[in-house]
Write an enzyme that holds these catalytic residues in place. Sequence first.
Site, PDB file in Angstrom:
ATOM      1  CB  CYS A 250      -0.910   0.002   1.228  1.00  0.00           C
ATOM      2  SG  CYS A 250      -1.863   1.526   1.365  1.00  0.00           S
TER       3      CYS A 250
ATOM      4  CB  CYS B 131      -2.076   4.710   4.146  1.00  0.00           C
ATOM      5  SG  CYS B 131      -3.491   3.847   3.457  1.00  0.00           S
ATOM      6  CB  SER B 132      -0.161   0.889   6.389  1.00  0.00           C
ATOM      7  OG  SER B 132      -1.168   1.468   7.197  1.00  0.00           O
ATOM      8  CB  CYS B 133      -4.621  -0.793   2.535  1.00  0.00           C
ATOM      9  SG  CYS B 133      -5.355   0.844   2.606  1.00  0.00           S
TER      10      CYS B 133
END
Lengths: 219, 211, 213
Positions: free
Chosen positions: C114, C117-119
């Site tokens: 991701c 962000c940090s999905c």
Amino acid sequence: MNGAHDMGGMHGFGPVEPEPNEPVFHGEWEKRAFALTLAMGMPGGWNIDMSRFARENRPPGDYLSMTYYQIWLAGLIDLMKERGLVSDDEIAAGHSLRPAKPVKRVLSPADVAQTLHRGGPTARETNSKAAFAAGDKVRAKVINPLTHTRLPRYVRGRVGVIESVRGCHVFPDSNSQGLGEDPRWLYTVKFDGRELWGADTDPTLSVSIDAWEPYLVRA
Amino acid sequence: MSGHDHHDHHHDHDHSELSETQLRVRALETVLTEKGYVDPAALDVLIETYEKKVGPRNGARVVAKAWADPAYRERLLKNGTPAIAEVGYAGRQGEHIVAVENTPKRHNMVVCTLCSCYPWPVLGLPPVWYKAAPYRARAVNDPRGVLADFGVALPQDTEIRVWDSTAELRYLVIPMRPAGTEGWSEEKLAELVTRDSMIGTGLAKSPADLK
Amino acid sequence: MTHDHHDDHHHSHHDHGSDLTEMQLRTRALETILLEKGYIDPAALDELVDIYEKKIGPRNGAQVVAKAWVDPKFRKLLFEDGTAAIGSLGFGGRSGNHLVALENTPTVHNMVVCTLCSCYPWAVLGLPPLWYKSAPYRARTVADPRGVLRDFGVELPKDTEIQVWDSTAELRYLVVPMRPAGTEGWSEEKLAELVTRDSMIGTGLPKQPKDLQ
């Protein structure tokens, strides 16, 4: 390299904050860092493109949190360490712990004015012909070198118009890596703001960069 | 954006880092001097040069001359470097100077998004804001917003031309000559030329400002 | 890149140290305020922490993968409707409502990132590791996945196609790694032991039978 230094178009930095009656230097250490950087160019033997690469070549978080002359200083120390001119333990000790390496020349006070006046012109004679002429449409190539380049990300892949042919100049992508000056034709290329930033951009905006021929293809 | 704590934090950061940097610079200067790589007296001359001698007054003289002398203006716009050398300015970070002229239709603004290229012989060393991220990031995509930060609002239909100094060319903006200055001497005209007006983030002063 | 930024690094570690104590105090102060205002129930916080610390983790995903290796019907469902398939095993909900399973084959290797962000598919993998959320992985995976794989000690054949999935929306991707040879007739439970977290992100391969000995 795609580093934090390539910041054209980034958001979130907040407003520009001009400082009323700004002094030339903020504090004594800035003066010394500035002068050390200029003075070491002579014995150090690196070129301006190597200096720029040394400054930008650091983790983005570090780059963005350092002040301007902190970046200069870090770049200078990296350049000197690479050449074995100083080492960390010497800086930590605050004294030379090993004999100096022989260097070509040291900048003397009497040399300063002339050295600054001479500067470092980058224009070079050439027998080659420029590939583009004023008015030509060109596209900035999509390139992502890990090393130094002066083609900002925000123009890569975009179409602009050659505005001026600026002569043949030292090519930083090569010179920064110690691969020689490899002079190339240099152009001022003008991009419409909407081409760079999208259809809803202020139509009165245009931006130009100075681009070496290897950065461009005919569009 | 939630930035406030961050900011405070940053400041603390800077303070302790700065004193550390001070010590580091002093240590480095000692090491380099002991090794004979630098002559401290040469450092003093370098600092003196850019702190006292070279500064935006140089550029102001060039601009004033261009305002007062049409033949000079033509030479300056055609080939900046020799024209500026005529007035006595040349050298490092000004080896290839290009003068760009503001007109009622067009306003020029200079930035270096990649580092901080700036025409030293005519403007001296760049101010902090010129080297900082907000200016470098925003000048190329929101120059009117940047101008607003400087309190400058231009007519809606003025073309804004931003010059990103990506090579060794250095740009000097020739601001428009203010009205009501007919017959003024070059010296007096030069007083109207601010540093920011030669970067493109400001306009020249008007005669009223001098009183 | 050549430079060693030892000093700088040292430096930032330092700062982080003091930041953490500061953050601890700040978080505690915030929790106290929110509690006093009645916005939160501390027992609910404990439950949240317990779930993501102890209950939901890559063992969930490993079960999904192992079942797909042994059960052709489940496998078909997993690739057709990932959300329904993991739901049939009792997994789903937050960060797993739109699950897409990606199959590694001898010719295609999938990798999930991701960049913005940090999905991450919490429902089957738990919370993402630090490296998954950090700048080096987010910046480099889309441009140089083989270089990233090398950081993990993984070298793929030159002609393997690498497909990177950047989770820019609410779809969550689960990589189904290739079943290791020599596992014929193994139970789902035993197969699940071969399935590492990284093999389901695409930065690793599953263990080999000999790794279990």
